[in-house]
Write a protein that holds these residues in place. Structure first.
Motif, PDB file in Angstrom:
ATOM      1  N   MET A 136      47.181  11.498  12.332  1.00 41.29           N
ATOM      2  CA  MET A 136      47.447  10.148  11.848  1.00 41.29           C
ATOM      3  C   MET A 136      46.138   9.466  11.425  1.00 41.29           C
ATOM      4  O   MET A 136      46.115   8.699  10.472  1.00 41.29           O
ATOM      5  CB  MET A 136      48.116   9.320  12.952  1.00 41.29           C
ATOM      6  N   MET A 137      45.060   9.795  12.113  1.00 36.70           N
ATOM      7  CA  MET A 137      43.760   9.165  11.841  1.00 36.70           C
ATOM      8  C   MET A 137      43.102   9.690  10.568  1.00 36.70           C
ATOM      9  O   MET A 137      42.254   9.006   9.994  1.00 36.70           O
ATOM     10  CB  MET A 137      42.800   9.404  13.002  1.00 36.70           C
ATOM     11  N   GLU A 138      43.468  10.889  10.128  1.00 41.56           N
ATOM     12  CA  GLU A 138      42.808  11.488   8.962  1.00 41.56           C
ATOM     13  C   GLU A 138      42.902  10.568   7.755  1.00 41.56           C
ATOM     14  O   GLU A 138      43.970  10.058   7.428  1.00 41.56           O
ATOM     15  CB  GLU A 138      43.423  12.862   8.650  1.00 41.56           C
ATOM     16  N   GLY A 139      41.771  10.342   7.116  1.00 43.63           N
ATOM     17  CA  GLY A 139      41.712   9.485   5.942  1.00 43.63           C
ATOM     18  C   GLY A 139      41.614   8.003   6.260  1.00 43.63           C
ATOM     19  O   GLY A 139      41.566   7.180   5.355  1.00 43.63           O
ATOM     20  N   ASN A 140      41.583   7.657   7.535  1.00 35.96           N
ATOM     21  CA  ASN A 140      41.487   6.262   7.967  1.00 35.96           C
ATOM     22  C   ASN A 140      40.266   6.087   8.859  1.00 35.96           C
ATOM     23  O   ASN A 140      39.826   7.038   9.505  1.00 35.96           O
ATOM     24  CB  ASN A 140      42.733   5.852   8.765  1.00 35.96           C
ATOM     25  N   SER A 141      39.735   4.886   8.892  1.00 32.45           N
ATOM     26  CA  SER A 141      38.674   4.583   9.850  1.00 32.45           C
ATOM     27  C   SER A 141      39.079   3.343  10.636  1.00 32.45           C
ATOM     28  O   SER A 141      39.906   2.548  10.199  1.00 32.45           O
ATOM     29  CB  SER A 141      37.329   4.369   9.151  1.00 32.45           C
ATOM     30  N   TYR A 142      38.483   3.204  11.805  1.00 35.12           N
ATOM     31  CA  TYR A 142      38.829   2.136  12.738  1.00 35.12           C
ATOM     32  C   TYR A 142      37.541   1.472  13.201  1.00 35.12           C
ATOM     33  O   TYR A 142      36.594   2.162  13.576  1.00 35.12           O
ATOM     34  CB  TYR A 142      39.628   2.704  13.928  1.00 35.12           C
ATOM     35  N   GLU A 143      37.515   0.142  13.178  1.00 36.36           N
ATOM     36  CA  GLU A 143      36.301  -0.583  13.554  1.00 36.36           C
ATOM     37  C   GLU A 143      36.033  -0.498  15.044  1.00 36.36           C
ATOM     38  O   GLU A 143      34.883  -0.472  15.468  1.00 36.36           O
ATOM     39  CB  GLU A 143      36.394  -2.044  13.117  1.00 36.36           C
ATOM     40  N   THR A 144      37.097  -0.476  15.841  1.00 33.52           N
ATOM     41  CA  THR A 144      36.956  -0.448  17.301  1.00 33.52           C
ATOM     42  C   THR A 144      38.016   0.474  17.900  1.00 33.52           C
ATOM     43  O   THR A 144      39.010   0.805  17.247  1.00 33.52           O
ATOM     44  CB  THR A 144      37.160  -1.858  17.902  1.00 33.52           C
TER      45      THR A 144
ATOM     46  N   ARG B 199      35.885  10.897  24.854  1.00 36.97           N
ATOM     47  CA  ARG B 199      35.102  11.730  25.789  1.00 36.97           C
ATOM     48  C   ARG B 199      34.982  13.161  25.295  1.00 36.97           C
ATOM     49  O   ARG B 199      33.981  13.826  25.519  1.00 36.97           O
ATOM     50  CB  ARG B 199      35.748  11.721  27.175  1.00 36.97           C
ATOM     51  N   LYS B 200      36.017  13.654  24.615  1.00 39.76           N
ATOM     52  CA  LYS B 200      36.012  15.035  24.136  1.00 39.76           C
ATOM     53  C   LYS B 200      35.330  15.185  22.777  1.00 39.76           C
ATOM     54  O   LYS B 200      35.319  16.277  22.205  1.00 39.76           O
ATOM     55  CB  LYS B 200      37.432  15.582  24.093  1.00 39.76           C
ATOM     56  N   GLY B 201      34.750  14.096  22.248  1.00 40.69           N
ATOM     57  CA  GLY B 201      33.986  14.175  21.004  1.00 40.69           C
ATOM     58  C   GLY B 201      34.821  14.359  19.752  1.00 40.69           C
ATOM     59  O   GLY B 201      34.358  14.950  18.775  1.00 40.69           O
ATOM     60  N   LYS B 202      36.034  13.834  19.737  1.00 42.06           N
ATOM     61  CA  LYS B 202      36.927  14.024  18.586  1.00 42.06           C
ATOM     62  C   LYS B 202      36.689  13.022  17.458  1.00 42.06           C
ATOM     63  O   LYS B 202      37.295  13.141  16.402  1.00 42.06           O
ATOM     64  CB  LYS B 202      38.394  13.921  19.028  1.00 42.06           C
ATOM     65  N   PHE B 203      35.814  12.035  17.675  1.00 38.53           N
ATOM     66  CA  PHE B 203      35.552  11.012  16.670  1.00 38.53           C
ATOM     67  C   PHE B 203      34.173  11.197  16.062  1.00 38.53           C
ATOM     68  O   PHE B 203      33.295  11.808  16.662  1.00 38.53           O
ATOM     69  CB  PHE B 203      35.634   9.615  17.288  1.00 38.53           C
ATOM     70  N   MET B 204      33.988  10.651  14.865  1.00 34.75           N
ATOM     71  CA  MET B 204      32.673  10.646  14.234  1.00 34.75           C
ATOM     72  C   MET B 204      32.478   9.306  13.540  1.00 34.75           C
ATOM     73  O   MET B 204      33.450   8.638  13.186  1.00 34.75           O
ATOM     74  CB  MET B 204      32.536  11.805  13.246  1.00 34.75           C
TER      75      MET B 204
ATOM     76  N   GLY C 133      32.991   1.786  11.236  1.00 34.23           N
ATOM     77  CA  GLY C 133      33.426   2.125  12.583  1.00 34.23           C
ATOM     78  C   GLY C 133      33.402   3.616  12.827  1.00 34.23           C
ATOM     79  O   GLY C 133      32.368   4.248  12.790  1.00 34.23           O
ATOM     80  N   PHE C 134      34.594   4.212  13.017  1.00 27.74           N
ATOM     81  CA  PHE C 134      34.683   5.646  13.296  1.00 27.74           C
ATOM     82  C   PHE C 134      35.982   6.199  12.745  1.00 27.74           C
ATOM     83  O   PHE C 134      36.903   5.468  12.413  1.00 27.74           O
ATOM     84  CB  PHE C 134      34.569   5.921  14.799  1.00 27.74           C
ATOM     85  N   THR C 135      36.043   7.512  12.662  1.00 30.58           N
ATOM     86  CA  THR C 135      37.243   8.208  12.223  1.00 30.58           C
ATOM     87  C   THR C 135      37.359   9.494  13.021  1.00 30.58           C
ATOM     88  O   THR C 135      36.529   9.774  13.889  1.00 30.58           O
ATOM     89  CB  THR C 135      37.212   8.469  10.702  1.00 30.58           C
ATOM     90  N   VAL C 136      38.349  10.292  12.705  1.00 34.35           N
ATOM     91  CA  VAL C 136      38.526  11.567  13.386  1.00 34.35           C
ATOM     92  C   VAL C 136      37.580  12.592  12.775  1.00 34.35           C
ATOM     93  O   VAL C 136      37.311  12.585  11.583  1.00 34.35           O
ATOM     94  CB  VAL C 136      39.986  12.066  13.292  1.00 34.35           C
ATOM     95  N   ASP C 137      37.032  13.433  13.618  1.00 41.88           N
ATOM     96  CA  ASP C 137      36.243  14.568  13.144  1.00 41.88           C
ATOM     97  C   ASP C 137      37.234  15.712  12.953  1.00 41.88           C
ATOM     98  O   ASP C 137      37.618  16.383  13.897  1.00 41.88           O
ATOM     99  CB  ASP C 137      35.170  14.933  14.174  1.00 41.88           C
TER     100      ASP C 137
END
Length: 76
Positions: free
Chosen positions: A10-18, A55-60, A65-69
């Motif tokens: 769901m996160m692919e192609g999207n970014s989130y500020e927080t 914690r598992k490092g799935k974001f970049m 903000g950040f998105t999914v790696d």
């Protein structure tokens, strides 16, 4: 019960500020009562899942903000 992979996709192609913005998006997409499981945990609400994925490092980092790696989404 939805799998954590569903949230990562769901996160692919999207970014989130927080993280809070991501939790809100998850609740809007899956509903407020949805619980999530992964290969190593189950019964998590959206906030617990986001904490675990972080914690598992799935974001970049992303420009806002950040998105999914995507390279860290296992496909099993």
């Amino acid at each position: 019960m939805a799998h954590g992979h569903d949230v990562l996709h769901m996160m692919e192609g999207n970014s989130y500020e927080t993280k809070e913005a991501l939790v809100k998006a998850i609740v809007e997409h899956f509903g407020p009562d949805e619980r999530f499981h992964t290969c190593s945990a189950d019964g998590m609400d959206a906030a617990q899942l986001v904490d675990m994925l972080e914690r598992k490092g799935k974001f970049m980092p992303a420009s806002a903000g950040f998105t999914v790696d995507s390279s860290k989404i296992c496909n099993h």
